[in-house]
Design an enzyme around this catalytic site. Sequence first.
Site, PDB file in Angstrom:
ATOM      1  N   ARG A 171       0.826  -1.054   0.009  1.00 51.67           N
ATOM      2  CA  ARG A 171       0.096   0.061   0.074  1.00 51.67           C
ATOM      3  C   ARG A 171       0.798   1.249  -0.261  1.00 51.67           C
ATOM      4  O   ARG A 171       0.642   2.195   0.509  1.00 51.67           O
ATOM      5  CB  ARG A 171      -0.820  -0.088   1.163  1.00 51.67           C
ATOM      6  CG  ARG A 171      -1.927  -1.091   1.089  1.00 51.67           C
ATOM      7  CD  ARG A 171      -2.782  -1.220   0.056  1.00 51.67           C
ATOM      8  NE  ARG A 171      -3.831  -2.352   0.192  1.00 51.67           N
ATOM      9  CZ  ARG A 171      -3.400  -3.576  -0.244  1.00 51.67           C
ATOM     10  NH1 ARG A 171      -2.102  -3.698  -1.047  1.00 51.67           N
ATOM     11  NH2 ARG A 171      -4.158  -4.660  -0.462  1.00 51.67           N
ATOM     12  N   SER A 245     -11.285  -0.932   2.996  1.00 49.39           N
ATOM     13  CA  SER A 245     -10.349  -1.398   4.116  1.00 49.39           C
ATOM     14  C   SER A 245      -9.890   0.255   4.674  1.00 49.39           C
ATOM     15  O   SER A 245      -9.180   0.952   4.078  1.00 49.39           O
ATOM     16  CB  SER A 245      -9.354  -2.204   3.775  1.00 49.39           C
ATOM     17  OG  SER A 245      -9.947  -3.360   3.385  1.00 49.39           O
ATOM     18  N   GLU A 341      -5.356   3.765   5.781  1.00 48.75           N
ATOM     19  CA  GLU A 341      -5.002   3.682   4.283  1.00 48.75           C
ATOM     20  C   GLU A 341      -5.764   4.974   3.708  1.00 48.75           C
ATOM     21  O   GLU A 341      -4.803   5.563   2.791  1.00 48.75           O
ATOM     22  CB  GLU A 341      -5.871   2.547   3.706  1.00 48.75           C
ATOM     23  CG  GLU A 341      -5.300   1.061   4.037  1.00 48.75           C
ATOM     24  CD  GLU A 341      -5.725  -0.153   2.903  1.00 48.75           C
ATOM     25  OE1 GLU A 341      -6.341   0.500   1.824  1.00 48.75           O
ATOM     26  OE2 GLU A 341      -5.515  -1.139   3.169  1.00 48.75           O
TER      27      GLU A 341
END
Length: 345
Positions: A171, A245, A341
Amino acid sequence: MTSPAPDLSVEHGVNLCGANTFGLPSTAATLVRIRSPQDVRRVVDHPVYGVARKLILGGGSNLLLTRNLDEVVLSIEIDGIRVVEDGPDATLIEAGAGVVWHDLVRWTLDHGHAGLENLALIPGTVGAAPVQNIGAYGLEVGERIATVHGVDLITGRAVEITRDQCRFGYRDSIFKRELAGKTVITHVRFRLPKPWQPVLGYQDLERRCQETGIAQPDARTIFDWVCDIRRAKLPDPAQIGNAGSFFKNPVVTAEQCRDITGRDPHLVFYPLDDGHCKLAAGWLIDACGWKGKSLGRAGVHPRQALVLVNLGGATGGEVLTLARAIQESVYGRFGIRLEPEPVVV
């Protein structure tokens, strides 16, 4: 009074509630619609916008808006998908940064080009994919990217960044670090290798193979499976505001993992090739009792603890307060710091 901007599509006082998947209230004082690389250069050359602070807006699926935006918001709307080269070893496909990510995945399969099917239904746009190095079901987009094309926000010059130069991580990418806010991604080129090989090393896909008796599914079947699995697990942002998420799965040393499993033997984790372990953030949050709970108008989804949701009328501040409470709870029990995130603005 703002200077005129010939050839630019400029709007003022734009409501961004529908431009972020959380559905959070925010207003952009100035929004410029970017539909070509030339539009970025026009912004750079503009006497007011060129020197102003800027915020790059894609699909709004990885964004937590906590305020109104005084920055010049660049709404990336560059369209188009084409095959650049179809060779014996790989197919090279280019897509505009404003293309909806799932539409690209579906387009590749419809045109006989497999390789992105594991990434079906991930929200967001093509331009955001390399920034976040999106990934799911055993595949990260960095494994399929050849080059990223954009425009430097300081000089207005075209830039081409190779896969290695993107420095992809979990990520993570150079676009979240050294190039954050400095480069507007306009196009991405994907390399889909031949012969195609299915990526099936993920538990949910292995289970589907066993349940269906299909040991070697084709790309379309994997696409359908991934869509079914994601729809069963994750809420649709069109139905309830969310950004998918919310926290990254933390990566720890094998020793740290053994320490936690010694206290919590049911911990869900995945050993990595480098000896580290990736912990399931959703399991950590659920173990702390957050699934289905809420603070104000922000809540934790009852089916997936990794997803924070807008229960109706929530502000970015309420979502952020909930996220911080979850972080404190997980750290207090496991000694693990969860990292969000979405980009918090």
